[in-house]
Design a protein around this motif. Structure first.
Motif, PDB file in Angstrom:
ATOM      1  N   TRP A 386      25.431  27.159  11.300  1.00 16.99           N
ATOM      2  CA  TRP A 386      24.448  26.892  10.235  1.00 16.99           C
ATOM      3  C   TRP A 386      25.088  26.139   9.067  1.00 16.99           C
ATOM      4  N   THR A 387      26.381  26.336   8.871  1.00 18.23           N
ATOM      5  CA  THR A 387      27.092  25.553   7.861  1.00 18.23           C
ATOM      6  C   THR A 387      27.017  24.074   8.213  1.00 18.23           C
ATOM      7  N   TRP A 388      27.345  23.779   9.446  1.00 17.37           N
ATOM      8  CA  TRP A 388      27.316  22.409   9.955  1.00 17.37           C
ATOM      9  C   TRP A 388      25.932  21.792   9.764  1.00 17.37           C
ATOM     10  N   ALA A 389      24.886  22.564  10.101  1.00 15.36           N
ATOM     11  CA  ALA A 389      23.523  22.069   9.911  1.00 15.36           C
ATOM     12  C   ALA A 389      23.203  21.893   8.432  1.00 15.36           C
ATOM     13  N   GLY A 390      23.717  22.788   7.587  1.00 14.15           N
ATOM     14  CA  GLY A 390      23.445  22.697   6.157  1.00 14.15           C
ATOM     15  C   GLY A 390      24.068  21.494   5.494  1.00 14.15           C
ATOM     16  N   ASP A 391      25.077  20.902   6.125  1.00 12.08           N
ATOM     17  CA  ASP A 391      25.717  19.708   5.578  1.00 12.08           C
ATOM     18  C   ASP A 391      25.208  18.424   6.231  1.00 12.08           C
ATOM     19  N   THR A 392      24.122  18.499   6.979  1.00  9.73           N
ATOM     20  CA  THR A 392      23.516  17.328   7.612  1.00  9.73           C
ATOM     21  C   THR A 392      23.307  16.222   6.575  1.00  9.73           C
ATOM     22  N   PRO A 393      23.650  14.975   6.895  1.00 11.56           N
ATOM     23  CA  PRO A 393      24.053  14.429   8.200  1.00 11.56           C
ATOM     24  C   PRO A 393      25.572  14.311   8.377  1.00 11.56           C
ATOM     25  N   PHE A 394      26.342  14.971   7.524  1.00 10.32           N
ATOM     26  CA  PHE A 394      27.784  14.755   7.499  1.00 10.32           C
ATOM     27  C   PHE A 394      28.520  15.670   8.475  1.00 10.32           C
ATOM     28  N   GLN A 395      29.802  15.386   8.649  1.00 12.36           N
ATOM     29  CA  GLN A 395      30.635  16.251   9.469  1.00 12.36           C
ATOM     30  C   GLN A 395      31.430  17.215   8.576  1.00 12.36           C
ATOM     31  N   ARG A 396      31.792  18.347   9.191  1.00  8.44           N
ATOM     32  CA  ARG A 396      32.630  19.378   8.583  1.00  8.44           C
ATOM     33  C   ARG A 396      31.946  20.050   7.403  1.00  8.44           C
ATOM     34  N   TRP A 397      32.775  20.621   6.470  1.00 10.85           N
ATOM     35  CA  TRP A 397      32.217  21.555   5.504  1.00 10.85           C
ATOM     36  C   TRP A 397      33.187  21.811   4.354  1.00 10.85           C
ATOM     37  N   LYS A 398      32.809  22.785   3.526  1.00 13.11           N
ATOM     38  CA  LYS A 398      33.604  23.214   2.375  1.00 13.11           C
ATOM     39  C   LYS A 398      35.074  23.359   2.748  1.00 13.11           C
ATOM     40  N   ARG A 399      35.949  23.012   1.772  1.00  9.62           N
ATOM     41  CA  ARG A 399      37.402  23.086   1.892  1.00  9.62           C
ATOM     42  C   ARG A 399      38.006  21.842   2.535  1.00  9.62           C
ATOM     43  N   GLU A 400      37.167  20.910   3.019  1.00  8.14           N
ATOM     44  CA  GLU A 400      37.675  19.699   3.655  1.00  8.14           C
ATOM     45  C   GLU A 400      37.098  18.482   2.949  1.00  8.14           C
ATOM     46  N   THR A 401      37.822  17.362   3.008  1.00  2.00           N
ATOM     47  CA  THR A 401      37.444  16.205   2.209  1.00  2.00           C
ATOM     48  C   THR A 401      36.579  15.195   2.949  1.00  2.00           C
ATOM     49  N   TYR A 402      36.065  15.541   4.126  1.00  2.00           N
ATOM     50  CA  TYR A 402      34.951  14.775   4.668  1.00  2.00           C
ATOM     51  C   TYR A 402      33.745  14.963   3.748  1.00  2.00           C
ATOM     52  N   ARG A 403      32.725  14.125   3.932  1.00  3.44           N
ATOM     53  CA  ARG A 403      31.559  14.234   3.063  1.00  3.44           C
ATOM     54  C   ARG A 403      30.849  15.582   3.217  1.00  3.44           C
ATOM     55  N   GLY A 404      31.001  16.236   4.368  1.00  7.78           N
ATOM     56  CA  GLY A 404      30.422  17.568   4.504  1.00  7.78           C
ATOM     57  C   GLY A 404      30.984  18.559   3.511  1.00  7.78           C
ATOM     58  N   GLY A 405      32.203  18.336   3.053  1.00  2.00           N
ATOM     59  CA  GLY A 405      32.805  19.204   2.054  1.00  2.00           C
ATOM     60  C   GLY A 405      32.557  18.752   0.635  1.00  2.00           C
ATOM     61  N   THR A 406      32.387  17.418   0.442  1.00  2.12           N
ATOM     62  CA  THR A 406      32.358  16.885  -0.922  1.00  2.12           C
ATOM     63  C   THR A 406      31.004  16.351  -1.379  1.00  2.12           C
ATOM     64  N   SER A 407      30.095  16.037  -0.460  1.00  5.49           N
ATOM     65  CA  SER A 407      28.798  15.477  -0.866  1.00  5.49           C
ATOM     66  C   SER A 407      27.800  16.598  -1.101  1.00  5.49           C
ATOM     67  N   ASP A 408      27.182  16.576  -2.250  1.00  2.00           N
ATOM     68  CA  ASP A 408      26.298  17.668  -2.653  1.00  2.00           C
ATOM     69  C   ASP A 408      25.059  17.149  -3.355  1.00  2.00           C
ATOM     70  N   PRO A 409      24.039  18.002  -3.472  1.00  2.00           N
ATOM     71  CA  PRO A 409      22.845  17.617  -4.230  1.00  2.00           C
ATOM     72  C   PRO A 409      23.173  17.423  -5.709  1.00  2.00           C
ATOM     73  N   LEU A 410      22.494  16.481  -6.328  1.00  2.00           N
ATOM     74  CA  LEU A 410      22.506  16.302  -7.779  1.00  2.00           C
ATOM     75  C   LEU A 410      21.099  15.900  -8.195  1.00  2.00           C
ATOM     76  N   VAL A 411      20.449  16.780  -8.937  1.00  2.00           N
ATOM     77  CA  VAL A 411      19.111  16.535  -9.463  1.00  2.00           C
ATOM     78  C   VAL A 411      19.213  16.477 -10.978  1.00  2.00           C
ATOM     79  N   VAL A 412      18.617  15.444 -11.575  1.00  2.00           N
ATOM     80  CA  VAL A 412      18.634  15.273 -13.031  1.00  2.00           C
ATOM     81  C   VAL A 412      17.202  15.104 -13.507  1.00  2.00           C
ATOM     82  N   SER A 413      16.823  15.907 -14.503  1.00  2.00           N
ATOM     83  CA  SER A 413      15.478  15.811 -15.070  1.00  2.00           C
ATOM     84  C   SER A 413      15.568  15.876 -16.594  1.00  2.00           C
ATOM     85  N   TRP A 414      14.888  14.955 -17.246  1.00  2.00           N
ATOM     86  CA  TRP A 414      14.818  14.933 -18.722  1.00  2.00           C
ATOM     87  C   TRP A 414      13.563  14.151 -19.108  1.00  2.00           C
TER      88      TRP A 414
END
Length: 772
Positions: A386-414
């Protein structure tokens, strides 16, 4: 106020004098409020507005009213990212290369964020803002989290005027280790009374804001709201998880396909985005047994409920801001601190302390617990599929420097500051860019000094330029990454990644960047390959060499060196401790709960606990000394006026020894002695067996075998308390009576640990790095 700072006139009498008041520091007239919301372990593909399969209507509403960024980057780990978000400097510049528990004695790694790297809270407090923090901190050096301090790296020492939350990496959602300002407090209610930490944090956030706004409505606030969700334990009232019954029966392979399709529909990823290659560590869903599928689907249902429940609490805060007329002029930023977490392992866990202690979990036992997952009895985490699915479409996950570890949501509202609505931005943005962006929105420059300390240059770049112009050329064009030996570098649309297995020592040959054959770098053209699905290193050797050399140049600038891929050795590094090592630890009742890293260590060694008591007429009951939690520990306590000792073996079994006779009245010294009788087998999850003897004075009143003990750790949510079992009762015997305070008088309790101890550094390292 010094005499030379007074600008009135002082005569012999009031009639001959002129009063004067210093001008109050005020923020600029049009300065917005700032609300930064940091989610924990939430991957790029888990929020609804990022194509996820979980309902997050409140965050989605912010996205509809503002902007979503699809190239926001973090460091791949909790504390390092949070240090970037708060200071605008890179994590190694902040000495926060990892978390403080794995600090080493080098400038980029020692876990002490320099005061010359001022935090946004410190800047805005000096600019006339109210500054509040609720939730997870995890930026205090490990040795400084007890009542002994020092407090200069606690939230109130770094510019926050009020704090309510927890200092560590995670905590139980029903019995959290709470800090209010600079002191510990008990949760205001119990799980049975409906308590949940995220709800508590949302209410405290509302109270903090309301306390100021009703007195000084023109004073803006900076609120740093960090729920700690969705880090383990995945705990949420059952009705939230039950909403998702059956929703994940299709499994993680199909979930990835569905999420990517949603992402393309939303435009959050380019239409030609491919799914990254199959993760070799994740089993195919169709290869699992029916029982495995049923259990793992339920674990994901619990996570989904946890995330939606968190979104609902965010909604409460947003609704309050709208009610008091402040939402439109509040710059709201929602981020996650790293990719989704794989710390549940391939099969998930109903209590991560089993994992930390090498105690196997059986499918049968976990199936029995399935209906109670998410409740107060378990410290659960989903499987890494489920971690792998949660990082879709990237490979890998937290603790690693693939985008699965480093790419995250950013929402800005003002709403009052950004005209664009519901749009997506593709410019590269990093966590270090938040501080300069907020300062630009407010209209202030970074200070040259804070509290008399000259400030270092901010290393991030404001992304406010992108608010109204989707096509604006990105200004942050180069960014290095390093986490636990894994490396990456972004430059002008290209990304090179150098994976490295955690705990593997590095040699000069390993680190060679002079030839493609030896370097191990992968290369991705993100302009054509958003998801890092296609390694083109062999096609562009010159680009690989260019980026590898650029990584080394950036590493030299930002205290990344010496590059450290060690595991066990890094854990074993000498580092400051809260007190000098000693053979005897003395504890007193009424004091604060002592965090695990500051408490005496008794595992796998001969030891004794001696308590000086006063027993009133009619007898006593209650806890003398407790160390641990429901997930494992021990307690010396009195029930029915009989001295008792219990050892809770990782929440699976309890072994108790009970005195043969009641406690006599008056002054009395009681003692528990633990004598080891065999060797531990730490790899098999077995600590040293032993014999426990109980004494009234010099008279032995009980003896019993403890056939197996906790081998490695009491657990992340553990701690020690005297005179009460402060948080999460160590034993089922009195769990419904927590904190089960001692009804007599305790003068002192002395723990003697002059015997040798045994440690399992590999497992201890794994425990530490999951505290992010």
């Amino acid at each position: 106020m010094a005499q030379d700072q007074f600008h009135g006139r002082i005569g012999r009498t009031y009639d001959e004098s002129e009063p004067w008041w210093p001008e109050q520091t005020r923020a600029p007239d049009d300065a917005p409020n700032v609300l930064t919301i940091v989610l924990d372990d939430v991957g790029f593909g888990q929020l609804g507005c990022y194509g996820g399969l979980i309902d997050t209507p409140n965050i989605d509403s912010l996205a509809e009213e503002g902007l979503r960024y699809n190239s926001f980057q973090t460091t791949a780990l909790c504390s390092p990212t949070r240090s970037c978000l708060m200071t605008g400097r890179n994590h190694h510049s902040n000495a926060m290369a990892g978390i403080a528990e794995i600090s080493t004695g080098f400038p980029g790694y020692n876990g002490h964020i320099p005061h010359e790297n001022g935090m946004l809270s410190e800047i805005l407090a000096e600019e006339g803002y109210s500054t509040y923090h609720t939730g997870k901190w995890h930026l205090t050096p490990a040795e400084a989290t007890s009542a002994a301090g020092p407090y200069d790296q606690w939230p109130l020492g770094r510019g926050f005027e009020r704090f309510y939350g927890f200092l560590g990496g995670d905590t139980d959602q029903y019995t959290p280790a709470l800090i209010h300002d600079n002191h510990q407090v008990d949760p205001p209610a119990t799980a049975e009374e409906g308590y949940h930490l995220t709800e508590d944090l949302a209410q405290r956030t509302i109270e903090f804001i309301g306390d100021t706004k009703q007195v000084d409505p023109d004073k803006p606030f900076f609120t740093y709201f960090c729920p700690g969700a969705c880090h383990a334990p995945h705990q949420v009232p059952a009705e939230w998880a039950d909403k998702y019954a059956g929703e994940f029966d299709m499994g993680w392979d199909e979930a990835r396909e569905q999420i990517l399709a949603h992402q393309k529909e939303l435009g959050i990823v380019p239409e030609d985005t491919d799914l990254s290659p199959r993760n070799p560590d994740v089993r195919e869903w169709d290869s699992l047994s029916e029982d495995e599928q049923r259990l793992y689907a339920r674990m994901m249902e619990v996570f989904a409920g946890f995330l939606e429940h968190t979104d609902a609490q965010i909604g409460k805060v947003l609704d309050y801001l709208e009610e008091i007329g402040e939402l439109d002029d509040t710059l709201v930023v929602v981020v996650s601190d790293n990719g989704a977490s794989a710390e549940g392992g391939p099969d998930g866990s109903i209590d991560e302390n089993h994992f930390f202690n090498n105690v196997p979990e059986s499918l049968e036992d976990n199936l029995e617990a399935m209906d109670e997952l998410g409740g107060p009895d378990y410290f659960n985490h989903y499987p890494w599929g489920w971690t792998w699915a949660g990082d879709t479409p990237f490979q890998r996950w937290k603790r690693e420097t693939y985008r699965g570890g480093t790419s995250d949501p950013l929402v800005v509202s003002w709403p009052e500051g950004i005209e664009a609505r519901g749009e997506i931005r593709e410019q590269f943005v990093h966590a270090i860019d938040l501080v300069p962006t907020v300062l630009e929105c407010i209209g202030i420059d970074p200070p040259e000094e804070i509290g008399g300390v000259t400030q270092s240059p901010i290393e991030g770049t404001s992304f406010a330029y992108s608010f109204e112009n989707a096509d604006a050329p990105e200004l942050h064009t180069t960014q290095y990454f390093e986490m636990l030996g894994t490396r990456a570098i972004y430059h002008d649309g290209w990304r090179a990644v150098h994976p490295w297995p955690l705990g593997t020592p590095m040699t000069a040959e390993d680190l060679s960047a002079t030839s493609l054959e030896d370097s191990g770098w992968e290369l991705y053209n993100l302009r054509e390959d958003f998801s890092e699905a296609h390694d083109v290193a062999s096609e562009h050797p010159e680009k690989v060499l260019e980026l590898a050399q650029l990584w080394w140049a950036e590493a030299g600038k930002h205290n990344v060196l010496p590059l450290d891929g060690r595991g066990v050795e890094r854990l074993a590094e000498e580092r400051p401790e809260p007190g000098r090592p000693r053979d005897q630890y003395v504890y007193y009742p009424g004091g604060q709960y002592i965090p695990e890293n500051a408490a005496v260590r008794v595992l796998n060694r001969d030891h004794s606990i001696t308590a000086d008591l006063s027993i009133p007429v009619g007898g006593v009951e209650g806890t003398i000394l407790s160390h641990g939690s429901k997930s494992g520990g021990y307690s010396l306590y009195v029930l029915d006026n009989h001295l008792r000792y219990v050892h809770n073996y990782v929440g699976k079994e309890e072994f108790e020894v009970v005195a043969d006779e009641p406690l006599p009245e008056g002054e009395l010294q009681v003692r528990m002695e633990f004598e080891t009788t065999g060797e531990p087998n730490l790899d098999e999850g077995l600590g040293t067996p032993g014999v426990v003897r109980l004494f009234h004075g010099d008279d032995q009143v009980a003896e019993g075998e403890i056939p197996k003990t906790i081998p490695i750790t009491m657990g992340l949510a553990a701690g020690l308390s005297c005179g009460r079992d402060a948080l999460n009762a160590t034993t089922d015997v009195y769990r419904d009576r927590t904190p089960f305070e001692f009804t007599g008088d305790i003068t002192r309790v002395t723990v003697d640990v002059s015997g040798d101890t045994v440690v399992h550094p590999e497992a201890a390292m794994e425990q530490i790095v999951t505290r992010e």
